[in-house]
Motif scaffolding. Sequence first.
Motif, short mmCIF file in Angstrom:
data_model
loop_
_atom_site.label_atom_id
_atom_site.label_comp_id
_atom_site.label_asym_id
_atom_site.label_seq_id
_atom_site.Cartn_x
_atom_site.Cartn_y
_atom_site.Cartn_z
N TYR A 50 0.86 -1.19 0.00
CA TYR A 50 0.00 0.00 0.00
C TYR A 50 0.89 1.24 0.00
N PHE A 51 0.30 2.38 -0.35
CA PHE A 51 1.11 3.59 -0.46
C PHE A 51 1.39 4.27 0.88
N ALA A 52 0.50 4.08 1.83
CA ALA A 52 0.69 4.78 3.11
C ALA A 52 0.05 3.99 4.25
N GLY A 53 0.75 3.98 5.37
CA GLY A 53 0.16 3.43 6.59
C GLY A 53 -0.03 1.92 6.59
N ASN A 54 0.54 1.25 5.60
CA ASN A 54 0.42 -0.23 5.54
C ASN A 54 -1.01 -0.72 5.48
N GLU A 55 -1.90 0.12 4.98
CA GLU A 55 -3.28 -0.33 4.75
C GLU A 55 -3.88 0.47 3.61
N MET A 56 -5.03 0.03 3.13
CA MET A 56 -5.63 0.70 1.98
C MET A 56 -6.11 2.10 2.36
N THR A 57 -5.75 3.06 1.51
CA THR A 57 -6.22 4.44 1.69
C THR A 57 -6.81 4.92 0.36
N VAL A 58 -7.30 6.16 0.38
CA VAL A 58 -7.84 6.73 -0.87
C VAL A 58 -6.76 6.85 -1.94
N ALA A 59 -5.48 6.92 -1.53
CA ALA A 59 -4.40 6.95 -2.53
C ALA A 59 -4.39 5.64 -3.32
N ASP A 60 -4.57 4.53 -2.63
CA ASP A 60 -4.61 3.23 -3.32
C ASP A 60 -5.81 3.17 -4.26
N LEU A 61 -6.93 3.72 -3.83
CA LEU A 61 -8.12 3.68 -4.70
C LEU A 61 -7.87 4.49 -5.96
N LYS A 62 -7.24 5.64 -5.81
CA LYS A 62 -7.01 6.51 -6.97
C LYS A 62 -6.02 5.86 -7.95
N VAL A 63 -4.95 5.25 -7.41
CA VAL A 63 -3.99 4.56 -8.28
C VAL A 63 -4.67 3.37 -8.96
N PHE A 64 -5.45 2.63 -8.21
CA PHE A 64 -6.15 1.46 -8.75
C PHE A 64 -7.00 1.86 -9.97
N VAL A 65 -7.74 2.94 -9.84
CA VAL A 65 -8.62 3.37 -10.94
C VAL A 65 -7.78 3.80 -12.16
N GLN A 66 -6.70 4.52 -11.91
CA GLN A 66 -5.86 4.99 -13.01
C GLN A 66 -5.16 3.83 -13.72
N ILE A 67 -4.61 2.92 -12.94
CA ILE A 67 -3.87 1.80 -13.54
C ILE A 67 -4.82 0.88 -14.29
N ARG A 68 -5.99 0.66 -13.74
CA ARG A 68 -6.99 -0.17 -14.44
C ARG A 68 -7.32 0.45 -15.80
N SER A 69 -7.45 1.76 -15.82
CA SER A 69 -7.75 2.44 -17.09
C SER A 69 -6.59 2.30 -18.07
N LEU A 70 -5.37 2.54 -17.59
CA LEU A 70 -4.20 2.46 -18.49
C LEU A 70 -4.03 1.05 -19.05
N ARG A 71 -4.37 0.04 -18.27
CA ARG A 71 -4.18 -1.36 -18.71
C ARG A 71 -5.34 -1.88 -19.54
#
Length: 205
Positions: free
Chosen positions: A144-165
């Motif tokens: 994960y990007f911060a705090g060793n757990e899922m945060t809104v940063a992970d959600l935002k990266v997830f959406v962007q990477i899913r789109s790029l792929r």
Amino acid sequence: MSSYKLIYFDFDGGRGEPIRIALHAAGIDFEDKRISFPEFGEMRQSTRFNSVPVLEIDGAEVTQSNAISRYVGKIAGLYPDDDLQALYCDEVLGALEDLSHYIVQTFGLQDEELRLAREKLVEGWLSVYLRGLDKLLARGGGEYFAGNEMTVADLKVFVQIRSLRSGNLDHVPKDLVQRLAPGLVEHQQRIGSDPRVVAYYATRQ
Ligand SMILES: N[C@@H](CCC(=O)N[C@@H](CS)C(=O)NCC(=O)O)C(=O)O
């Protein structure tokens, strides 16, 4: 209890999607107002910054997707309490906002002009940001990007990477992320299988 209405385009991506997932994870009952591009054209001038997403809380408009993500993330337990981890989370949100601007600059182009702009994007800013995000993920411990757990940063990266792929951007190779930043592919799979994300998409079927 406050009423929430999120206004954004009618697709499962972009700046609005991480907010939708976080609202669902927070257990906030919200109106998911999905608009078409012509509808946006009609309402554009009436939004504060001529853009969406817009979150209405008890009818009062709030804009800026990252600010909204942080707000909802705090309610949902998807934003770090620790100041340094919050900074790490914010760094990722800001980086993705910058990357969005570079990608959007290629929208509306046609044919050869589009091809050239997208090739430049792939070689330039997309490579820079994918490699940079890969390093930020490693800094966070790899999962994960911060705090060793899922945060809104992970959600935002997830959406962007899913789109790029997904291959939905012409001239952006589907395997670009895998080649430059394989950690982000594993990350997409990790976040996509998080029970809170799975539960949100179950509501979309
Ligand atoms: N910084 C703003 C940017 C908002 C933004 O540019 N939204 C895009 C859609 S993702 C938009 O509404 N574009 C319409 C336009 O520029 O006319 C945010 O993060 O909310």
